[in-house]
Scaffold this motif. Structure first.
Motif, short mmCIF file in Angstrom:
data_model
loop_
_atom_site.label_atom_id
_atom_site.label_comp_id
_atom_site.label_asym_id
_atom_site.label_seq_id
_atom_site.Cartn_x
_atom_site.Cartn_y
_atom_site.Cartn_z
N GLY A 61 -0.37 71.37 -35.67
CA GLY A 61 0.74 70.47 -35.42
C GLY A 61 0.55 69.16 -36.18
O GLY A 61 -0.47 68.91 -36.83
N GLU A 62 1.55 68.33 -36.08
CA GLU A 62 1.56 67.06 -36.81
C GLU A 62 0.56 66.07 -36.23
O GLU A 62 0.19 66.12 -35.05
CB GLU A 62 2.97 66.45 -36.77
N SER A 63 0.13 65.14 -37.08
CA SER A 63 -0.71 64.05 -36.61
C SER A 63 0.18 63.02 -35.86
O SER A 63 1.40 63.10 -35.95
CB SER A 63 -1.40 63.37 -37.80
N PRO A 64 -0.43 62.11 -35.12
CA PRO A 64 -1.84 61.79 -34.99
C PRO A 64 -2.66 62.95 -34.40
O PRO A 64 -2.14 63.75 -33.63
CB PRO A 64 -1.86 60.57 -34.06
N SER A 65 -3.93 62.96 -34.77
CA SER A 65 -4.75 64.13 -34.50
C SER A 65 -5.50 64.08 -33.17
O SER A 65 -6.04 65.10 -32.74
CB SER A 65 -5.75 64.33 -35.64
N ILE A 66 -5.57 62.92 -32.53
CA ILE A 66 -6.25 62.77 -31.25
C ILE A 66 -5.24 62.31 -30.21
O ILE A 66 -4.43 61.41 -30.47
CB ILE A 66 -7.41 61.77 -31.33
N ILE A 67 -5.29 62.93 -29.01
CA ILE A 67 -4.43 62.52 -27.90
C ILE A 67 -5.33 62.23 -26.70
O ILE A 67 -6.07 63.10 -26.24
CB ILE A 67 -3.42 63.61 -27.53
N CYS A 68 -5.26 61.00 -26.22
CA CYS A 68 -5.93 60.62 -24.98
C CYS A 68 -4.90 60.75 -23.86
O CYS A 68 -3.93 59.98 -23.81
CB CYS A 68 -6.45 59.19 -25.07
N GLU A 69 -5.11 61.73 -22.98
CA GLU A 69 -4.17 61.98 -21.89
C GLU A 69 -4.58 61.18 -20.66
O GLU A 69 -5.59 61.47 -20.02
CB GLU A 69 -4.12 63.47 -21.56
N GLY A 70 -3.80 60.17 -20.33
CA GLY A 70 -4.06 59.34 -19.17
C GLY A 70 -3.04 59.58 -18.07
O GLY A 70 -1.88 59.91 -18.35
N ARG A 71 -3.47 59.41 -16.83
CA ARG A 71 -2.58 59.57 -15.68
C ARG A 71 -2.70 58.36 -14.77
O ARG A 71 -3.80 57.84 -14.55
CB ARG A 71 -2.91 60.85 -14.91
N ALA A 72 -1.57 57.91 -14.24
CA ALA A 72 -1.55 56.76 -13.35
C ALA A 72 -0.72 57.09 -12.12
O ALA A 72 0.08 58.02 -12.13
CB ALA A 72 -0.99 55.53 -14.06
N LYS A 73 -0.89 56.30 -11.06
CA LYS A 73 -0.24 56.61 -9.79
C LYS A 73 1.23 56.25 -9.77
O LYS A 73 2.03 56.91 -9.10
CB LYS A 73 -0.97 55.91 -8.65
N ASN A 74 1.62 55.17 -10.46
CA ASN A 74 3.04 54.82 -10.51
C ASN A 74 3.30 53.96 -11.73
O ASN A 74 2.39 53.32 -12.27
CB ASN A 74 3.51 54.12 -9.23
N VAL A 75 4.54 53.93 -12.16
CA VAL A 75 4.87 53.29 -13.42
C VAL A 75 4.79 51.78 -13.33
O VAL A 75 4.44 51.11 -14.32
CB VAL A 75 6.27 53.76 -13.90
N ASP A 76 5.07 51.20 -12.18
CA ASP A 76 5.04 49.73 -12.05
C ASP A 76 3.63 49.19 -12.28
O ASP A 76 3.44 48.24 -13.06
CB ASP A 76 5.56 49.30 -10.68
N SER A 77 2.64 49.77 -11.61
CA SER A 77 1.26 49.31 -11.79
C SER A 77 0.77 49.63 -13.19
O SER A 77 0.00 48.86 -13.78
CB SER A 77 0.35 49.93 -10.74
N LEU A 78 1.19 50.77 -13.75
CA LEU A 78 0.79 51.13 -15.10
C LEU A 78 1.26 50.08 -16.10
O LEU A 78 0.47 49.56 -16.91
CB LEU A 78 1.35 52.50 -15.48
N ILE A 79 2.54 49.74 -16.07
CA ILE A 79 3.07 48.76 -17.02
C ILE A 79 2.41 47.41 -16.83
O ILE A 79 2.08 46.71 -17.80
CB ILE A 79 4.60 48.67 -16.87
N ARG A 80 2.19 47.01 -15.59
CA ARG A 80 1.52 45.74 -15.32
C ARG A 80 0.12 45.72 -15.94
O ARG A 80 -0.28 44.74 -16.56
CB ARG A 80 1.44 45.51 -13.81
N ASN A 81 -0.62 46.81 -15.80
CA ASN A 81 -1.96 46.87 -16.37
C ASN A 81 -1.95 46.94 -17.89
O ASN A 81 -2.86 46.42 -18.55
CB ASN A 81 -2.72 48.07 -15.79
N LEU A 82 -0.93 47.57 -18.47
CA LEU A 82 -0.83 47.62 -19.93
C LEU A 82 -0.51 46.25 -20.52
O LEU A 82 -0.76 46.01 -21.70
CB LEU A 82 0.23 48.64 -20.35
N GLN A 83 0.04 45.37 -19.71
CA GLN A 83 0.34 44.02 -20.16
C GLN A 83 -0.83 43.06 -19.99
O GLN A 83 -0.76 41.91 -20.41
CB GLN A 83 1.56 43.48 -19.40
N SER A 84 -1.92 43.55 -19.40
CA SER A 84 -3.06 42.69 -19.11
C SER A 84 -3.82 42.34 -20.38
O SER A 84 -3.80 43.08 -21.38
CB SER A 84 -4.01 43.36 -18.12
N GLU A 85 -4.52 41.20 -20.33
CA GLU A 85 -5.34 40.78 -21.46
C GLU A 85 -6.47 41.78 -21.72
O GLU A 85 -6.84 42.04 -22.87
CB GLU A 85 -5.92 39.39 -21.18
#
Length: 219
Positions: A154-178
Motif C-alpha cells: 500500500g501507499e506510504s507513509p510506511s509506519i502507522i502508530c495506532e493509538g486509542r483514547a477514551k473520548n474525543v474531548d480529552s484526546l483533543i485537549r491532550n493533543l493541544q498540550s505543550e
C-alpha cells in the motif's frame, strides 16, 4: 502473527442507505467467513485521506493472501464498488516495537492514528526515542498505543502508530498540550511525511452471548 487489512474509501452519498444495507448484511459476513475478521469500521473525524477506514485482521499473512485470492472476496469487493469511491487498501504487519493490540475495543473508544516514514540514517535513534520517550508520553496523555504497524502493501507513509483514547474531548485537549507538541517536534527529527487522523466508530462490533453483531453508529 495477526496481519491487518484496511480498506479506505468514501461512500457515494446518493447510495448511502444501500451501502449500509450491503456492508452490514453481506460484506462483513462475507469477509468474516473468509477468515478476515472485521474489527470495526471507522469514520475519519479529523484528518484527510478517506472518509471511512474498514479494519479487518487475519491470523497470519498466508491466510490473508489465501482469503484475498478467493473468488468470493473478489465478488464482495466488486459489489462494494457500487456504493463507494476512492477505494484503496493497505496490508499492515506489526513492527514488534510496541504491541498491546486487541480486537476487543471499548464502546466509547476513539482512535488517534499517526503515520510517518522513517529517515533511513536515523532508524536506530528513532527506535530508542519512540520506545523510551514518545510512546510512554502518549500513554501518560491517555493515548494507549495498541501497535506500531508497518505498511507491507500500500501507499506510504510506511509506519502507522495506532493509538486509542477514551473520548474525543480529552484526546483533543491532550493533543493541544505543550508536552505533546514538544514530543511530536522531537519525533520529526527522525521521521518525515508525518500525518495524523482522529477516528470514531462508523460500524461497531457488538459482542453477544454466542456471537457478535455489527451496528451502524454514524450515518
Amino acid at each position: 502473527m495477526p496481519v491487518k487489512l484496511n480498506h479506505y474509501y468514501s461512500i457515494n452519498p446518493i447510495k448511502r442507505r444501500e451501502y449500509q444495507k450491503f456492508v452490514i448484511g453481506k460484506f462483513i459476513p462475507g469477509v468474516n467467513k473468509l477468515g478476515m475478521h472485521t474489527v470495526a469500521v471507522w469514520s475519519v473525524m479529523v484528518g484527510a485521506y478517506s472518509e471511512i477506514v474498514f479494519e479487518s485482521v487475519a491470523n497470519d499473512l498466508d491466510l490473508l493472501e489465501q482469503a484475498m485470492r478467493n473468488p468470493d472476496y473478489r465478488k464482495l469487493t466488486n459489489a462494494l464498488f457500487q456504493y463507494i469511491k476512492n477505494y484503496q487498501t493497505k496490508v499492515l504487519v506489526k513492527t514488534g516495537k510496541k504491541d498491546t493490540y486487541s480486537t476487543d475495543i471499548r464502546a466509547e473508544t476513539v482512535k488517534f492514528n499517526q503515520m510517518w516514514d522513517l529517515i533511513s540514517d536515523k532508524k536506530d535513534d528513532y527506535g530508542r526515542y519512540t520506545i523510551e520517550e514518545f510512546y510512554p508520553l502518549l500513554e501518560d496523555l491517555g493515548i494507549s498505543v495498541a501497535t506500531e504497524w508497518e505498511v507491507l502493501i500500500g501507499e506510504s507513509p510506511s509506519i502507522i502508530c495506532e493509538g486509542r483514547a477514551k473520548n474525543v474531548d480529552s484526546l483533543i485537549r491532550n493533543l493541544q498540550s505543550e508536552k505533546f507538541r514538544h514530543a511530536k517536534g522531537r519525533l520529526k527529527d527522525y521521521v518525515e511525511n508525518y500525518e495524523s487522523r482522529i477516528l470514531t466508530f462508523h460500524i461497531q462490533k457488538i459482542k453477544g452471548y454466542k456471537s457478535a453483531s455489527y451496528n451502524i453508529i454514524s450515518e
